[in-house]
Enzyme design. Sequence first.
Site, mmCIF file in Angstrom:
data_model
loop_
_atom_site.group_PDB
_atom_site.id
_atom_site.type_symbol
_atom_site.label_atom_id
_atom_site.label_comp_id
_atom_site.label_asym_id
_atom_site.label_seq_id
_atom_site.Cartn_x
_atom_site.Cartn_y
_atom_site.Cartn_z
ATOM 1 N N THR A 182 145.263 97.833 31.091
ATOM 2 C CA THR A 182 145.411 99.106 31.524
ATOM 3 C C THR A 182 144.553 99.287 32.519
ATOM 4 O O THR A 182 145.023 99.915 33.674
ATOM 5 C CB THR A 182 145.053 99.943 30.175
ATOM 6 N N TYR A 231 148.452 93.894 21.841
ATOM 7 C CA TYR A 231 147.611 94.963 22.642
ATOM 8 C C TYR A 231 148.012 96.297 21.944
ATOM 9 O O TYR A 231 148.899 96.705 22.147
ATOM 10 C CB TYR A 231 147.875 94.948 24.110
ATOM 11 N N LYS A 235 143.555 93.463 20.440
ATOM 12 C CA LYS A 235 142.832 94.287 20.832
ATOM 13 C C LYS A 235 143.207 95.773 20.488
ATOM 14 O O LYS A 235 144.257 96.117 20.456
ATOM 15 C CB LYS A 235 142.934 94.463 22.442
ATOM 16 N N GLY A 294 138.896 98.346 21.673
ATOM 17 C CA GLY A 294 138.857 98.557 22.945
ATOM 18 C C GLY A 294 138.470 100.027 23.399
ATOM 19 O O GLY A 294 138.995 100.588 24.421
ATOM 20 N N ASP A 331 135.175 102.021 24.283
ATOM 21 C CA ASP A 331 133.596 101.830 24.820
ATOM 22 C C ASP A 331 132.876 102.559 24.197
ATOM 23 O O ASP A 331 131.577 102.380 23.782
ATOM 24 C CB ASP A 331 133.689 102.178 26.293
#
Length: 315
Positions: free
Chosen positions: A50, A141, A173, A202, A204
């Site tokens: 992304t 993903y 992920k 994924g 943060d």
Amino acid sequence: MMGSKLNFDGYMAPVFTPFDDAHKLKLEIVPGYSKYLHASGIKGILVNGTSGEGCAQSLEERKAVAEAWAKCRPEGQTIVVQVGGGPLPDVIALAKHAEELGVDGIMCLHDLFFRPAGVDQLVDYLALVAAAAPRTPLFYYHLPGFTGINVSMSALLEKCASENKVPTFGGLKFTSSDLQELGKCVQVIKKFSSNNYRVFLGCDDLLLPAYTLGSISAIGTTFNIFPEAALKLEKLLHQGDFKKAAKAQEAISKAVNFITDNGLRPWVPSMKAAMNACATIEMGPTRNPQTSAFTQEQKNTMGIEVKNILSDIFV
């Protein structure tokens, strides 16, 4: 026949794709970018995800970006290439190409228009992609906030482990704030420990709670921008110093909220501007339909403010 597995634990950066002012690839940036990440301690990279705007590129551009990273990889760097999010013939071509480059893994979004109705259809799709790269670990993903595909990831892991329809399946992920489902995924991985699956967080701003659930690896955009902060948090988590880790996570989350104006700014343009401001590696603009309008003064202010926010981590 079982495919090889990806033996990587830790933090991986989903790298940006550099463009010039005309929105054309500027791949001469990649070698210096690669050295910067490796020297910073980030030993894994995800190409054309992304943050890398893979779905905004043509087939040939995506191949060229993957080639640029594979060509300049330093010893010890793990490379995963995101091949999905396009027409199936292109996805298969990209999977074959990535395996020819000798990358360590491939990651795959499902088709973004003809979405799977459930886990069975998702597994069938991944089986087609895996067949195109039979020697390379394949990761799914999971990005429901962007794709609208929100099937159970724990059910996907269970099905892949028990039925072996995707022999190269290596995990996923997990870009979702659903920590309950993440916890279920961790339990499935423990149940089928011999499969050596990985789940990369994924998000943060959820590194700390994810770690407490047993998710020790992550792929985060900010690992490009301020890798030293993420690696400090990772070290504190492994040391069991959760008080200081909470302080570090709070600072990282605060920096993310500042960069994105608490989610009011789109993710990739904001993060790309922050990369230009904080890491002083000029990534250029994002491609349409994503647009950003940060002035140089705004970028300078962003760099100063983010540095101030993160300074407490190293006290």
